[in-house]
Design an enzyme around this catalytic site. Sequence first.
Site, PDB file in Angstrom:
ATOM      1  N   LYS A   1     -33.778  36.816   3.878  1.00 30.23           N
ATOM      2  CA  LYS A   1     -32.620  36.252   4.582  1.00 30.23           C
ATOM      3  C   LYS A   1     -32.233  34.862   4.059  1.00 30.23           C
ATOM      4  CE  LYS A   1     -32.571  39.903   7.178  1.00 30.23           C
ATOM      5  NZ  LYS A   1     -33.444  40.691   6.286  1.00 30.23           N
TER       6      LYS A   1
ATOM      7  N   ARG B   1     -28.461  50.192   2.954  1.00 34.36           N
ATOM      8  CA  ARG B   1     -28.724  51.617   3.147  1.00 34.36           C
ATOM      9  C   ARG B   1     -27.538  52.261   3.861  1.00 34.36           C
ATOM     10  NH1 ARG B   1     -31.187  48.899   7.484  1.00 34.36           N
ATOM     11  NH2 ARG B   1     -30.157  49.487   9.419  1.00 34.36           N
TER      12      ARG B   1
END
Length: 505
Positions: A116, A292
Site C-alpha cells: 500500500k 483480480r
Amino acid sequence: MIRKILIANRGEIAIRVMRACYEMGIRSVAVFSEADRTSRHVLYANEAECIGGAASSESYLNIDKIIDVAKRHKVDAIHPGYGFLSENADFARRVQAEGIIWIGPDPKTMEDMGDKIKARINMINAGVPVVPGTQEQLQSAEECLRECARIGYPVMVKASMGGGGKGMRLIHSEKEAVEMYNAAKMEAKSSFADDTVYLEKFVEGPHHIEFQILGDNFGNVIHLCDRECSVQRRHQKVVEESPSPFLDPELRARMGAAAVAAAKAVGYKGAGTIEFLVDCHKNFYFLEMNTRLQVEHPITEEVIGIDLVKQQILVADNQPLSIRQEDVKQRGHAIECRICAEDTENNFRPAPGVIQQLTEPHGIGVRIDSGVYQGYEIPMYYDPMIGKLIVWATTREYAIERMRRVLYEYKVTGLVTNIRYLRRIIDVPAFKEGKYDTSFIERYAERLRPRPGFKNDSEDMSIIAAYIDYLMNFEENVDPSLNEQNSTVLNRWRSFGLQKGVLRI
Ligand code: MV4
C-alpha cells in the site's frame, strides 16, 4: 492460441470462468479438494483432478500441486478467480516460468499494488488523489505521534501489506496513538509476516466506490465505470449496485479518468479495480487496487454489456482491446446480493450443511451465479458465500423492485442463509432512496433484525402450515355436523390469510 485453461479456484467463480471458456471453445480443467468431489465446478469442467485435502493450504493454495496438474493436462493458461492465489505474485511467476499464460496482470504490478505504501507513491506520481497521510513507513511510536499531530486527528494506522480491514486501527486522539500504533503493528506482523505501517487521515462516513478497469498488452487502458459497494459488514460486501446513486456524470468522468491514470501508471494488463473512498463533500481518494476479477464483477457486465472474463482471456491471449472508451455506456441499473450460508441472527456465523430444497428465481432481468445444487453439502472449509443474485432493470427503482421479487422467490431449506436479511436491507428507506454510505449496516443494525408482527417468518410459517393442512386433506376428518364458518382447519387458515391478504388456496 489459448485452447485449454486450468481454473485454480472453486465454487461459483470457477463455474463463471468455465462458462466463458465454453463459449469461446476453450477446454476447462478443474482442480478440487477432497471436500469438493461433488462440487458443481468439478462436474462442469472438461477435465478435473483432485489436488489434496479439504484445508485450502493442502489444495487451493497448494502451488506445487496446481502447477503439476497444469503441466500434465497441458494447459495453455491458468485463471486464478478471486481469493486463494489470485493476488499471489509468486504463484503468477511460477506459472509464467513453466511457459503457461497467467490470466492476470504482471507479477510486478501485483506486488507494486499489494504494497500500500508503494501504491500510494505510484498514485501520487500519477496525479491520482490519495488520502492525506505519510508517504513512508513509520519508524517509531514517536514518529507516529508527530505525524498524527501534523495530519490532524482522527487518523488511521494501516498495514502496508494489509487490505480488507486487517492490520488497521483508528486513532481518535493523542492518548490512543501509541497503543493503536503497536496494535496495528502486531496484527500486521501476525497476519502478513510484515509489520510495516503508515498513516492516513480518517475519512468519516465515506462511500466505497470502485472503478472497473481493463488494460491490454499494448498500453491501452479503459474504465468500465463504477460500482457502489458501501453496504458492507466487517469489510465484507453484502449488496453492490451500479451505477452508484452517489455519483453525478461529472464526478464519474473525473474518477474514471483517475482510475485509468492509476492503471496506466503501473502498466496494468487485464481486469482490475481501483477502489476509492468518496467523502460527503464528494472528494475522492484512491484507497487500494485489486489486481483480480472481483466477486461483484457481474453488475458491471450487466450495465456495460461486456463479458469481463472473456476480455481477461482475450488480453492474456495478446489481443488488443476491441472496446474504445467512447463506446462504454452505462445502460440501466444492476444490483447484486451475496447469498451466504450464514446465521445473521447469531453474529453471522457460517452455517454449512446440506441444501434440502432449492428454488432459484427466474424471469426477466435475473442472473444467478452460484456453485450449488439441491442435495449439495456446503463444506465448512471455505467461504460461506454460495452464490450471487444479480438483477438488471432499466432504472434503479425497477431494479430494486425486481430484487425484492427475486429475494422472495428464492427458497433454500436445510440450512440457514442470509436471504431474509437481504430482504430487510432492500426495504430500508435509505437504501431505496440511494442515501447510504459505509455506515449503513451499523446505522440500521436494529432495523435489520427480524421484526415480529411485520411480514415476517411466523407469517411465512402460517402460509406453509396452511398448505400442509390443505395437502394433507385434514378437512375430511372433520365432523360435518360441525361445519360452520371457521370450524375447519382449512377455513381457519383461509380466514387468517384473507385478513392478511396473502393467502390464496
Ligand atoms: C479508511 C477509512 C477511512 N479513512 N481509510 C476499510 C477496509 C480497507 N480497505 C480500508 N478501509 C477503510 N479505510 C481512511 N483513511 C474507512 C475504511 C472503512 C471502510 C472502507 C470501505 C468500505 C467499508 C469500510 C468500513 C469501515 C471502514
